[in-house]
Structure formats: structure tokens, C-alpha cells
Design a protein around this motif. Structure first.
Motif, PDB file in Angstrom:
ATOM      1  N   PRO A  95       0.822  -1.229   0.000  1.00 39.23           N
ATOM      2  CA  PRO A  95       0.000   0.000   0.000  1.00 39.23           C
ATOM      3  C   PRO A  95       0.850   1.272   0.000  1.00 39.23           C
ATOM      4  CG  PRO A  95      -0.867  -1.561   1.577  1.00 39.23           C
ATOM      5  CD  PRO A  95       0.446  -2.112   1.102  1.00 39.23           C
ATOM      6  N   LYS A  96       1.958   1.277   0.747  1.00 46.33           N
ATOM      7  CA  LYS A  96       2.827   2.454   0.766  1.00 46.33           C
ATOM      8  C   LYS A  96       3.453   2.649  -0.607  1.00 46.33           C
ATOM      9  CE  LYS A  96       6.636   4.744   3.068  1.00 46.33           C
ATOM     10  NZ  LYS A  96       6.486   5.848   2.191  1.00 46.33           N
ATOM     11  N   TRP A  97       3.874   1.574  -1.233  1.00 44.58           N
ATOM     12  CA  TRP A  97       4.481   1.647  -2.556  1.00 44.58           C
ATOM     13  C   TRP A  97       3.476   2.207  -3.565  1.00 44.58           C
ATOM     14  CZ3 TRP A  97       3.615  -1.478  -7.060  1.00 44.58           C
ATOM     15  CH2 TRP A  97       4.571  -1.301  -8.065  1.00 44.58           C
ATOM     16  N   VAL A  98       2.232   1.728  -3.504  1.00 42.63           N
ATOM     17  CA  VAL A  98       1.185   2.214  -4.407  1.00 42.63           C
ATOM     18  C   VAL A  98       0.914   3.696  -4.145  1.00 42.63           C
ATOM     19  CG1 VAL A  98      -1.270   2.011  -5.008  1.00 42.63           C
ATOM     20  CG2 VAL A  98       0.128  -0.050  -4.739  1.00 42.63           C
ATOM     21  N   GLU A  99       0.851   4.081  -2.892  1.00 43.52           N
ATOM     22  CA  GLU A  99       0.617   5.487  -2.534  1.00 43.52           C
ATOM     23  C   GLU A  99       1.768   6.366  -3.031  1.00 43.52           C
ATOM     24  OE1 GLU A  99      -1.456   8.667  -1.434  1.00 43.52           O
ATOM     25  OE2 GLU A  99      -2.213   6.629  -1.353  1.00 43.52           O
ATOM     26  N   ASP A 100       2.991   5.892  -2.883  1.00 41.75           N
ATOM     27  CA  ASP A 100       4.156   6.635  -3.374  1.00 41.75           C
ATOM     28  C   ASP A 100       4.078   6.815  -4.893  1.00 41.75           C
ATOM     29  OD1 ASP A 100       5.147   6.820  -0.808  1.00 41.75           O
ATOM     30  OD2 ASP A 100       6.663   5.236  -1.071  1.00 41.75           O
ATOM     31  N   LEU A 101       3.678   5.772  -5.601  1.00 37.02           N
ATOM     32  CA  LEU A 101       3.531   5.863  -7.053  1.00 37.02           C
ATOM     33  C   LEU A 101       2.455   6.878  -7.434  1.00 37.02           C
ATOM     34  CD1 LEU A 101       3.822   2.182  -8.328  1.00 37.02           C
ATOM     35  CD2 LEU A 101       5.420   4.055  -8.693  1.00 37.02           C
ATOM     36  N   LYS A 102       1.350   6.871  -6.700  1.00 35.97           N
ATOM     37  CA  LYS A 102       0.270   7.825  -6.975  1.00 35.97           C
ATOM     38  C   LYS A 102       0.760   9.261  -6.779  1.00 35.97           C
ATOM     39  CE  LYS A 102      -3.754   5.031  -5.700  1.00 35.97           C
ATOM     40  NZ  LYS A 102      -4.854   4.906  -4.720  1.00 35.97           N
ATOM     41  N   GLN A 103       1.483   9.492  -5.684  1.00 44.00           N
ATOM     42  CA  GLN A 103       1.986  10.838  -5.405  1.00 44.00           C
ATOM     43  C   GLN A 103       2.983  11.277  -6.468  1.00 44.00           C
ATOM     44  OE1 GLN A 103       3.447  10.870  -1.391  1.00 44.00           O
ATOM     45  NE2 GLN A 103       1.413  10.795  -0.482  1.00 44.00           N
ATOM     46  N   GLN A 104       3.842  10.361  -6.882  1.00 48.12           N
ATOM     47  CA  GLN A 104       4.814  10.682  -7.921  1.00 48.12           C
ATOM     48  C   GLN A 104       4.103  11.006  -9.237  1.00 48.12           C
ATOM     49  OE1 GLN A 104       7.654   7.589  -8.692  1.00 48.12           O
ATOM     50  NE2 GLN A 104       8.908   8.865 -10.017  1.00 48.12           N
ATOM     51  N   ALA A 105       3.086  10.241  -9.584  1.00 46.23           N
ATOM     52  CA  ALA A 105       2.326  10.490 -10.813  1.00 46.23           C
ATOM     53  C   ALA A 105       1.623  11.843 -10.755  1.00 46.23           C
ATOM     54  CB  ALA A 105       1.322   9.372 -11.046  1.00 46.23           C
TER      55      ALA A 105
END
Length: 58
Positions: A9-19
Motif C-alpha cells: 500500500p505504501k508503494w502504491v501510494e508513493d507511485l500515486k503521489q509521484q504520478a
């Protein structure tokens, strides 16, 4: 497998923020490019009008 499930979940959230950050940057770049294009068109139009006026008087 528990660690992977915790980190995903943290990895997915980090990807969303980066996008989102990249999208915001692209919007800014696009806006700047649009203003540059507008400036170039306006300058070209003004130069053509001046050249036309000079040609008409000679």
C-alpha cells in the motif's frame, strides 16, 4: 509474505503521489509552452503587419 503486504500500500501510494507530481509539472510546462507559442504567433503577426505596411507605402 506479511512484509510484502505491508509495503505494497505504501508503494502504491508513493507511485500515486509521484504520478500526481509529474502531472502537475507537465501542466506547468504545457502552460509555459502555450504562452511561448502565443508570443511567437503575436510577434510574427506584428512583423508581418509592419512589413505589409512598409511594402504598401513604397
Amino acid at each position: 509474505m506479511g512484509q510484502l503486504q505491508q509495503k505494497t500500500p505504501k508503494w502504491v501510494e508513493d507511485l500515486k503521489q509521484q504520478a500526481q507530481k509529474q502531472a502537475k509539472t507537465m501542466r506547468k510546462v504545457t502552460a509555459i509552452a502555450a504562452w511561448w507559442l502565443f508570443g511567437m504567433v503575436f510577434t510574427s503577426l506584428a512583423a508581418a503587419a509592419i512589413a505589409g505596411a512598409l511594402a504598401a507605402t513604397n
